[in-house]
Design a protein around this motif. Structure first.
Motif, PDB file in Angstrom:
ATOM      1  N   SER A  20       9.717  30.875  10.200  1.00  0.00           N
ATOM      2  CA  SER A  20      10.008  30.276   8.894  1.00  0.00           C
ATOM      3  C   SER A  20      11.181  30.466   8.472  1.00  0.00           C
ATOM      4  O   SER A  20      11.606  31.784   8.712  1.00  0.00           O
ATOM      5  N   TYR A  33       5.596  28.288  12.090  1.00  0.00           N
ATOM      6  CA  TYR A  33       5.028  27.035  11.957  1.00  0.00           C
ATOM      7  C   TYR A  33       4.793  26.637  13.695  1.00  0.00           C
ATOM      8  O   TYR A  33       5.522  26.845  14.494  1.00  0.00           O
ATOM      9  N   SER A  43       4.720  23.764  15.935  1.00  0.00           N
ATOM     10  CA  SER A  43       5.239  22.185  15.802  1.00  0.00           C
ATOM     11  C   SER A  43       5.063  21.264  17.143  1.00  0.00           C
ATOM     12  O   SER A  43       5.230  22.319  18.131  1.00  0.00           O
ATOM     13  N   CYS A  58       3.496  19.549  12.432  1.00  0.00           N
ATOM     14  CA  CYS A  58       3.955  20.720  11.870  1.00  0.00           C
ATOM     15  C   CYS A  58       3.084  21.360  11.074  1.00  0.00           C
ATOM     16  O   CYS A  58       2.664  20.611   9.879  1.00  0.00           O
ATOM     17  N   THR A  75       1.476  25.529   9.327  1.00  0.00           N
ATOM     18  CA  THR A  75       1.745  26.811   9.572  1.00  0.00           C
ATOM     19  C   THR A  75       0.766  27.452  10.614  1.00  0.00           C
ATOM     20  O   THR A  75      -0.258  26.922  11.039  1.00  0.00           O
ATOM     21  N   CYS A 126       3.008  21.265   6.903  1.00  0.00           N
ATOM     22  CA  CYS A 126       4.538  21.541   6.768  1.00  0.00           C
ATOM     23  C   CYS A 126       4.880  20.704   5.540  1.00  0.00           C
ATOM     24  O   CYS A 126       4.572  19.415   5.634  1.00  0.00           O
ATOM     25  N   HIS A 128      11.872  22.227  11.202  1.00  0.00           N
ATOM     26  CA  HIS A 128      10.965  22.933  12.185  1.00  0.00           C
ATOM     27  C   HIS A 128      10.966  22.257  13.855  1.00  0.00           C
ATOM     28  O   HIS A 128      11.205  22.515  14.677  1.00  0.00           O
TER      29      HIS A 128
END
Length: 164
Positions: A43, A51, A53, A64, A66, A72, A82
């Protein structure tokens, strides 16, 4: 990945070096696996948040979230920052030809890989927990103390070619 026979006590796997050096602070983990370009992206605003992704091959589904499975906020029908960072690091790691071939996307001269994608709505759910778990497992190997004794759980781990 070719495995060469050794004296029976260990295996040596040729490791393909990255196409270009990468800085691991922003994207510490990137892989082409399970039909996706996937990885972990730090981040920009919270040092304790990362993240997970992913971009699926062929369908170009985007996902995406966390490490706590929160979506996201920047992923709204197009790639978030990301996913852009992940794709850029994948190109550094594997080269643009290999990444575009894996994702089945035609990238025009001078075009950004992510801009060449044609994402399909709803086609991007990736197993964030599995990707993040694999990243944590890779981190754990960095904490293994140096030793010349055999480590059974690392028998598959890539060694430098010619190191004997």
């Amino acid at each position: 990945m070719a495995v060469e026979a050794d004296d029976g006590a260990r295996s040596v796997v040729r490791v393909v070096p990255p196409v270009h050096p990468r800085k691991l602070a922003k994207v510490p983990f990137v892989e082409l696996a399970e039909g996706r370009l996937q990885g972990v992206v730090s981040s920009g605003s919270d040092i304790e948040r990362v993240y997970v992704s992913a971009i699926t091959a062929r369908g170009h589904g985007l996902s995406c979230s966390t490490n706590n499975n929160r979506p996201c906020g920047g992923l709204r029908g197009s790639a978030c920052k990301h996913l852009r960072a992940l794709a850029a690091e994948a190109v550094l790691q594997y080269g643009p030809e290999r990444v575009s071939r894996y994702l089945h996307v035609e990238v025009a001269e001078g075009q950004d890989l992510v801009d060449a994608l044609r994402p399909v709505a709803g086609g991007g759910a990736a197993p964030a927990a599995a990707v993040f778990s694999r990243f944590l497992r890779h981190l754990a190997y960095l904490e293994v103390p140096d030793t010349t004794a055999p480590l059974p759980e690392l028998h598959w781990f890539p060694a430098m070619e010619g190191a004997r």
